[in-house]
Scaffold this active site. Structure first.
Site, PDB file in Angstrom:
ATOM      1  N   ASP A  90      29.824  -8.929  37.423  1.00 57.31           N
ATOM      2  CA  ASP A  90      28.370  -8.951  37.585  1.00 57.31           C
ATOM      3  C   ASP A  90      27.788  -9.977  36.612  1.00 57.31           C
ATOM      4  O   ASP A  90      28.513 -10.617  35.849  1.00 57.31           O
ATOM      5  CB  ASP A  90      27.789  -7.544  37.406  1.00 57.31           C
ATOM      6  N   ASP A 270      30.358  -0.870  44.809  1.00 59.27           N
ATOM      7  CA  ASP A 270      30.930  -0.533  43.499  1.00 59.27           C
ATOM      8  C   ASP A 270      30.081   0.555  42.885  1.00 59.27           C
ATOM      9  O   ASP A 270      28.873   0.634  43.161  1.00 59.27           O
ATOM     10  CB  ASP A 270      30.935  -1.735  42.553  1.00 59.27           C
ATOM     11  N   CYS A 308      43.860  14.992  50.913  1.00 58.00           N
ATOM     12  CA  CYS A 308      43.965  13.725  50.181  1.00 58.00           C
ATOM     13  C   CYS A 308      45.415  13.317  49.965  1.00 58.00           C
ATOM     14  O   CYS A 308      46.292  14.155  49.740  1.00 58.00           O
ATOM     15  CB  CYS A 308      43.259  13.853  48.836  1.00 58.00           C
ATOM     16  N   CYS A 310      46.271  11.091  47.495  1.00 59.16           N
ATOM     17  CA  CYS A 310      46.380  10.437  46.187  1.00 59.16           C
ATOM     18  C   CYS A 310      47.498  11.053  45.361  1.00 59.16           C
ATOM     19  O   CYS A 310      48.002  12.131  45.664  1.00 59.16           O
ATOM     20  CB  CYS A 310      45.068  10.509  45.419  1.00 59.16           C
ATOM     21  N   CYS A 313      46.630  14.654  44.076  1.00 56.31           N
ATOM     22  CA  CYS A 313      46.639  15.751  45.053  1.00 56.31           C
ATOM     23  C   CYS A 313      48.025  16.034  45.614  1.00 56.31           C
ATOM     24  O   CYS A 313      48.320  17.159  45.998  1.00 56.31           O
ATOM     25  CB  CYS A 313      45.661  15.448  46.184  1.00 56.31           C
ATOM     26  N   HIS A 339      41.928  10.613  41.632  1.00 59.06           N
ATOM     27  CA  HIS A 339      41.567  11.224  42.920  1.00 59.06           C
ATOM     28  C   HIS A 339      40.237  10.682  43.430  1.00 59.06           C
ATOM     29  O   HIS A 339      40.118  10.304  44.610  1.00 59.06           O
ATOM     30  CB  HIS A 339      41.498  12.746  42.812  1.00 59.06           C
TER      31      HIS A 339
END
Lengths: 373, 373
Positions: A90, A270, A308, A310, A313, A339
Site C-alpha cells: 500500500d 485484503d 474446511c 486447512c 481443521c 484457518h
C-alpha cells in the site's frame, strides 16, 4: 509482465488470471496482510500451504521499522521475508490518516508523527513511490488522500481531487524509479470519493484520463459506513470499470464482504481481520463465528470447521484449540489464524469455480443465507 | 515394548537405542518440554523436523489445565496434541515444590495451592500415577520429594528416604493402573540426595532394591548448585548405575551441560531453556550466545548460526530475525526457539556419532573450548 486475462463472468462476478513478476494470481483472490514483513504469527510456508498467492506489505510500518533502506540492503521485501510469490504494497496513506499522528496536510503531502518513536516525518506521493521501489513489491499503490469515513460531499470532493493530482505525481515518480533502478513493479491508482456516487464516478474518470493502468483499486470503503452503502458505491462504479483490468477493493473484508464484493465485480481483497480475529480466538465457519475459548468446546473432539480443508481443521480438535487459548499458548493463535486465512482464500477459490462453471449467483445466495443463519 | 540397547561407549559416554511404545529414541537425546501440551510456540511438525524423537509433558500443568479427565476423554496426550512419537511425563513433584504454593507436606503427599485459580489440591504418589495414566505418556516418573537446592545433609536425607517410600507407592499404583487400564507405559524412579554423595549412593541402592526399572532418572540437580558440584554428583553415581538402562538427568540443560552430562554417562536430558531463551531472542551458536535484538544484526544477511542445519538458519537472515523481534512479531520467537531446540538435539546427535565412531572425548573438549571462548 503485467497481464490480466478475464476468463469468465456471471453477472458482474468475474474469474481471471493476473500475471505479476513473482507469479500468477488466480482471481477472485484474498490477499493476507503482512503488516511488518510477516503476516502476523505466520510462516511464509504456512501461507503457501493455505493457498495464498499474493500478500500485502504495509509501506508505513516498513518505513518506520526496519526502514526501507534496511529492506533494500537485505535484498528487497521478497528476499528479506523469504516470501517468493507476488507482493502488493500500500502507499502508507491509510496509516498516516488513521494510525499516525497527523500533523499537517497540504498539497505537498502529509506531515505525521511516528506512532513508534514520535519522530516527525513527511510522506508525499514521491516519497511513497521511493519507499515502495526500495521494498521491491510487484504492485505499488498510488499515494492517496483518505478523508474520514462518510465525509461531506465538499470534503470528499476535495480529497478526491487532491488524490488525482497526487496520482500524477505518483505516476511520474514511479516511472522515473522504474527507469532508474529497473525495479519490476507496476502502479495502481485508487478510486476515492467517499459515499458519494457522483464523486466516485468523477474519480474513476479522472484516473482513466491519467494513464493506462494495469489495475485499479477502490479505496475509502469499509471505514465505518453501513454495508449497503459500500455495496451501492460498488454497484455504481462497476459498469464503468474497464473489464480487462483487475479491481482491488482495499481493506475488505469479512467472509460475507468477499461474497458481496465478488458479486459486484471485485477481483482482489485484503484485510487484517483474518489474523486479528485468529489471535483473539474468533474463527469463521460456514455456519458463522466460533469463539474458540468457549467452554462448550472443552470436550469437543471435532474440527473447528467440519467443511474446511486447512491444516488446522484436518489435524487438531476444537478441545485442543480451546486449551491452547485458555493457557495462552501462541500455537493456538497461529492455528486459528491459519484457518481464518484459508477460509477467506477458499471462499475466493470456490467463487471462482462457480463463476467458471456457472452457478455463482445461486451459490452466493445459499452461502450468505447459511452464514447469517 | 521397553528396551534399551547400549550400542557403544567411550569412557562414561554412551550411545544407545531406547524403544518405547510410540517409537524409538536414539541416545544421547535432548527432549523438548511441552509444558501445556505444546512445546511453547511450536507445532508438532516443527519439532519432528528439528529431529525431536521424544518430548516431555508436565503433569502439574496438564492436571490444572485442561485437567487429565479432559485429556483422557479427548484420546490421551498423543491424540490431544497430535504428537505421534514418545512422551515422558514428569510427576508434578518439581512444580508443586517450586511453582505452586506449598501448603502442607507430610507422608501422605503434598497439599498445594494452584497458581492458576488458588484452589487447594492434594498430590500424592498415587494421584500422580493416576494423572499420568490418564495422560497416557510412554514413560511416567515416580512422585518424589524435592528438597530445596543445597539442602543440609539432614534435610536431603529425609527427602531422599521419603522419595524411596513414595517410590514403593508409585510403583504399586502404577502396576495396578497398567493392569486395570492396559495403558502402555513404564515407570522410572528418581535418584535424590541433593549435593551429598553418600545420600545419592544410598538413594540409588534403595531404588535398585525396589524394582527392576526400565530407566533411572537423576533429579534435584541444576537447581542452583555450582556446575562442578553437579558434575561431581554425576561422577559419583555413574559407576553404580546399571549399564543396560537409560539414564535421564532431569531439568538439564544448556549446551555445555549436555556435553558435560554425556561425558558423565547421561543418556537423556530435558530443559525449558531452549524455548525460553528463544522467546527472549537469545540464540545459542557454536561460538556462544547471540542476542537477536542486537543492533549489529540489523544489516546482517547471514544465518543466525552458520554451522546450523535448522529450518531457521537455512532460510532466514539475522537482519530479518532481528526485525521480527524489534516489531514484536511472534514468528521471531518461534524461529529462534526452533533453532535453539535443533541446536541441543544436534549436539546430542553429534555426540552420539562421536561415541560410535570414536573421538567423543576430543570432540567434546574442542566443542567446549570454542563455545566458552
Amino acid at each position: 509482465m503485467y497481464q490480466f486475462e478475464l476468463e469468465a463472468s456471471e453477472g458482474a462476478a468475474r474469474a481471471g488470471t493476473l500475471t505479476l513478476p513473482h507469479g500468477i494470481v488466480k482471481t477472485p483472490c484474498f490477499m493476507p496482510v503482512g503488516t511488518h514483513g510477516a503476516v502476523r504469527g505466520l510462516h511464509p510456508d504456512e501461507l503457501e500451504r493455505a493457498g495464498a498467492t499474493i500478500i500485502l506489505g504495509n509501506t508505513y510500518h516498513l518505513h518506520l521499522r526496519p526502514g526501507e533502506d534496511v529492506v533494500r540492503s537485505l535484498g528487497g521485501l521478497h528476499r528479506f521475508t523469504t516470501w517468493r510469490r507476488p507482493i502488493l504494497t500500500d502507499s502508507g496513506g491509510f496509516q498516516v490518516f488513521s494510525l499516525a499522528g497527523l500533523r499537517r496536510l497540504d498539497e505537498e503531502g502529509v506531515v505525521f508523527t511516528s506512532h513508534i518513536d514520535g519522530s516527525t516525518r513527511l510522506l508525499t506521493p514521491e516519497r511513497s513511490m521511493e519507499i515502495q521501489a526500495a521494498l521491491g513489491s510487484d504492485v505499488t499503490m498510488a499515494f492517496d488522500h483518505l478523508p474520514p469515513g462518510q465525509s461531506s460531499h465538499e470534503h470528499a470532493r476535495e480529497a478526491m481531487e487532491r488524490t488525482l493530482r497526487w496520482l500524477e505525481r505518483s505516476r511520474d515518480r514511479h516511472a522515473e524509479l522504474v527507469a532508474e533502478t529497473g525495479v519490476a513493479q507496476t502502479l495502481w491508482p485508487i478510486v476515492q470519493g467517499g459515499v458519494h456516487d457522483d464523486l466516485r464516478r468523477a474519480s474513476l474518470e479522472g484516473i482513466l484520463a491519467r494513464g493506462d493502468w494495469t489495475g485499479i483499486a477502490v479505496g475509502g470503503l469499509s471505514v465505518g459506513e453501513p454495508k449497503p452503502v459500500m455495496q451501492r458505491v460498488l454497484e455504481g462504479l462497476e459498469p464503468h470499470l474497464p473489464k480487462d483490468r483487475p479491481r482491488y477493493l482495499m481493506g475488505v473484508g469479512f467472509p460475507d464482504d468477499l461474497i458481496a464484493g465478488i458479486a459486484r465485480g471485485v477481483d482482489l481483497f485484503d484485510c487484517v481481520a483474518a489474523t486479528r480475529n485468529g489471535r483473539h480466538g474468533s474463527a469463521w465457519t460456514a455456519d458463522g463465528k466460533v469463539q474458540v475459548r468457549g467452554s462448550r468446546l472443552k470436550l469437543d473432539d471435532g474440527p473447528l470447521d467440519p467443511d474446511c480443508d486447512c491444516e488446522t481443521c484436518t489435524r487438531f480438535s476444537r478441545g485442543y484449540l480451546r486449551h491452547l487459548f485458555v493457557v495462552e499458548e501462541q500455537l493456538g493463535q497461529r492455528l486459528v489464524s491459519i484457518h481464518n486465512i484459508r477460509f477467506l482464500i477458499r471462499i475466493a477459490e470456490q467463487a471462482r469455480e462457480r463463476v467458471i462453471s456457472g452457478g455463482f449467483t445461486g451459490w452466493a445466495a445459499e452461502w450468505l443465507a447459511r452464514y447469517h443463519q
